[in-house]
Design a protein around this motif. Structure first.
Motif, PDB file in Angstrom:
ATOM      1  N   UNK A  31       0.802  -1.138  -0.176  1.00  0.00           N
ATOM      2  CA  UNK A  31       0.049  -0.055  -0.042  1.00  0.00           C
ATOM      3  C   UNK A  31       0.894   1.243  -0.155  1.00  0.00           C
ATOM      4  N   UNK A  32       1.804   1.081   0.834  1.00  0.00           N
ATOM      5  CA  UNK A  32       2.804   2.430   0.781  1.00  0.00           C
ATOM      6  C   UNK A  32       3.476   2.417  -0.450  1.00  0.00           C
ATOM      7  N   UNK A  33       3.790   1.467  -1.007  1.00  0.00           N
ATOM      8  CA  UNK A  33       4.672   1.805  -2.347  1.00  0.00           C
ATOM      9  C   UNK A  33       3.573   2.247  -3.396  1.00  0.00           C
ATOM     10  N   UNK A  34       2.348   1.840  -3.249  1.00  0.00           N
ATOM     11  CA  UNK A  34       1.427   2.204  -4.348  1.00  0.00           C
ATOM     12  C   UNK A  34       0.976   3.671  -4.146  1.00  0.00           C
ATOM     13  N   UNK A  35       1.208   4.182  -3.048  1.00  0.00           N
ATOM     14  CA  UNK A  35       0.888   5.711  -2.576  1.00  0.00           C
ATOM     15  C   UNK A  35       2.165   6.585  -3.246  1.00  0.00           C
ATOM     16  N   UNK A  36       3.344   5.824  -3.500  1.00  0.00           N
ATOM     17  CA  UNK A  36       4.411   6.767  -3.794  1.00  0.00           C
ATOM     18  C   UNK A  36       4.202   7.371  -5.171  1.00  0.00           C
ATOM     19  N   UNK A  37       4.551   8.531  -5.433  1.00  0.00           N
ATOM     20  CA  UNK A  37       4.463   9.308  -6.663  1.00  0.00           C
ATOM     21  C   UNK A  37       5.752   8.787  -7.390  1.00  0.00           C
ATOM     22  N   UNK A  38       5.576   8.646  -8.759  1.00  0.00           N
ATOM     23  CA  UNK A  38       6.421   8.098  -9.575  1.00  0.00           C
ATOM     24  C   UNK A  38       7.520   9.552  -9.876  1.00  0.00           C
ATOM     25  N   UNK A  39       8.832   8.978  -9.774  1.00  0.00           N
ATOM     26  CA  UNK A  39       9.843  10.184 -10.215  1.00  0.00           C
ATOM     27  C   UNK A  39      10.208   9.944 -11.253  1.00  0.00           C
ATOM     28  N   UNK A  40      10.371  11.068 -12.084  1.00  0.00           N
ATOM     29  CA  UNK A  40      10.629  11.045 -13.460  1.00  0.00           C
ATOM     30  C   UNK A  40      12.174  11.157 -13.510  1.00  0.00           C
ATOM     31  N   UNK A  41      13.049  10.389 -14.458  1.00  0.00           N
ATOM     32  CA  UNK A  41      14.321  10.356 -14.367  1.00  0.00           C
ATOM     33  C   UNK A  41      14.758  11.569 -15.090  1.00  0.00           C
ATOM     34  N   UNK A  42      16.141  12.244 -14.737  1.00  0.00           N
ATOM     35  CA  UNK A  42      16.347  13.443 -15.341  1.00  0.00           C
ATOM     36  C   UNK A  42      16.744  13.146 -16.941  1.00  0.00           C
ATOM     37  N   UNK A  43      16.481  14.036 -17.731  1.00  0.00           N
ATOM     38  CA  UNK A  43      16.698  13.886 -19.100  1.00  0.00           C
ATOM     39  C   UNK A  43      18.439  13.606 -19.475  1.00  0.00           C
ATOM     40  N   UNK A  44      18.544  12.873 -20.401  1.00  0.00           N
ATOM     41  CA  UNK A  44      19.810  12.685 -20.858  1.00  0.00           C
ATOM     42  C   UNK A  44      20.737  13.795 -20.833  1.00  0.00           C
ATOM     43  N   UNK A  75      -7.260   0.023  -2.151  1.00  0.00           N
ATOM     44  CA  UNK A  75      -6.766  -0.866  -1.191  1.00  0.00           C
ATOM     45  C   UNK A  75      -7.001  -2.365  -1.253  1.00  0.00           C
ATOM     46  N   UNK A  76      -8.315  -2.536  -1.515  1.00  0.00           N
ATOM     47  CA  UNK A  76      -8.838  -4.084  -1.612  1.00  0.00           C
ATOM     48  C   UNK A  76      -8.040  -4.759  -2.898  1.00  0.00           C
ATOM     49  N   UNK A  77      -7.764  -3.751  -3.943  1.00  0.00           N
ATOM     50  CA  UNK A  77      -7.188  -4.338  -5.015  1.00  0.00           C
ATOM     51  C   UNK A  77      -5.628  -4.822  -4.729  1.00  0.00           C
ATOM     52  N   UNK A  78      -5.124  -3.945  -4.015  1.00  0.00           N
ATOM     53  CA  UNK A  78      -3.645  -4.178  -3.554  1.00  0.00           C
ATOM     54  C   UNK A  78      -3.653  -5.383  -2.480  1.00  0.00           C
ATOM     55  N   UNK A  79      -4.656  -5.526  -1.729  1.00  0.00           N
ATOM     56  CA  UNK A  79      -4.547  -6.611  -0.812  1.00  0.00           C
ATOM     57  C   UNK A  79      -4.910  -8.309  -1.572  1.00  0.00           C
ATOM     58  N   UNK A  80      -5.894  -7.960  -2.358  1.00  0.00           N
ATOM     59  CA  UNK A  80      -6.206  -8.949  -3.298  1.00  0.00           C
ATOM     60  C   UNK A  80      -5.152  -9.322  -4.247  1.00  0.00           C
ATOM     61  N   UNK A  81      -4.251  -8.631  -4.559  1.00  0.00           N
ATOM     62  CA  UNK A  81      -2.982  -8.768  -5.304  1.00  0.00           C
ATOM     63  C   UNK A  81      -2.176  -9.785  -4.748  1.00  0.00           C
ATOM     64  N   UNK A  82      -1.885  -9.222  -3.431  1.00  0.00           N
ATOM     65  CA  UNK A  82      -0.935  -9.749  -2.473  1.00  0.00           C
ATOM     66  C   UNK A  82      -1.300 -11.237  -2.100  1.00  0.00           C
ATOM     67  N   UNK A  83      -2.581 -11.533  -1.740  1.00  0.00           N
ATOM     68  CA  UNK A  83      -3.212 -12.626  -1.652  1.00  0.00           C
ATOM     69  C   UNK A  83      -2.877 -13.740  -2.782  1.00  0.00           C
ATOM     70  N   UNK A  84      -3.287 -13.168  -3.948  1.00  0.00           N
ATOM     71  CA  UNK A  84      -3.285 -13.943  -5.151  1.00  0.00           C
ATOM     72  C   UNK A  84      -1.961 -14.540  -5.336  1.00  0.00           C
ATOM     73  N   UNK A  85      -0.916 -13.355  -5.242  1.00  0.00           N
ATOM     74  CA  UNK A  85       0.655 -13.768  -5.318  1.00  0.00           C
ATOM     75  C   UNK A  85       0.979 -14.904  -4.473  1.00  0.00           C
ATOM     76  N   UNK A  86       0.370 -14.868  -3.105  1.00  0.00           N
ATOM     77  CA  UNK A  86       0.704 -15.980  -2.212  1.00  0.00           C
ATOM     78  C   UNK A  86       0.174 -17.395  -2.873  1.00  0.00           C
ATOM     79  N   UNK A  87      -0.855 -17.196  -3.184  1.00  0.00           N
ATOM     80  CA  UNK A  87      -1.452 -18.472  -3.589  1.00  0.00           C
ATOM     81  C   UNK A  87      -0.904 -19.114  -5.002  1.00  0.00           C
TER      82      UNK A  87
END
Length: 120
Positions: A31-44, A75-87
């Motif tokens: 959940x914490x990771x899903x809340x993180x804002x993506x950081x754009x890499x600096x341009x070349x 949140x439900x989707x994230x927890x469901x994904x975690x459960x599915x990955x374990x299964x």
């Protein structure tokens, strides 16, 4: 849901329920990771960013970015994904003859499945 996960983690820590601790910590981290804002890499070719870069700010909170707000459905989707990955992983471990690992992963999936059941 997040408050329930945290409260149940506290209880699991007190009772030393390793299965629940692992499952709940993993779900909360996802959940914490899903809340993180993506950081754009600096341009070349962009200069390195450091404290000497013109226009930069320093100090406590200078790099803080507001996090994404997740809905209850997210949140439900994230927890469901975690459960599915374990299964899925449990099935693979069982196929490889690692029944001990498969059993542990199924138990963790069971802990997470409780948060997907509708409350009455």
């Amino acid at each position: 849901m997040r408050a329930n996960l945290r409260d149940d983690l506290k209880t699991a820590l007190k009772t030393r329920d390793r299965i629940a601790i692992t499952a709940l910590r993993s779900a909360l981290a996802a959940i914490e990771n899903a809340e993180a804002v993506a950081v754009d890499p600096p341009p070349p070719g962009a200069p390195e960013h450091n404290e000497h870069f013109a226009g930069s700010t320093t100090g406590l909170g200078a790099a803080d970015v507001e996090r994404r707000l997740l809905t209850e459905a997210d949140l439900l989707s994230i927890v469901e994904k975690e459960m599915r990955e374990r299964s899925v992983a449990a099935q693979e471990y069982e196929r490889l003859g690692r029944d001990d690992h498969a059993e542990r992963l199924r138990a963790e999936a069971e802990v997470l499945s409780r948060y997907l059941e509708p409350t009455v």
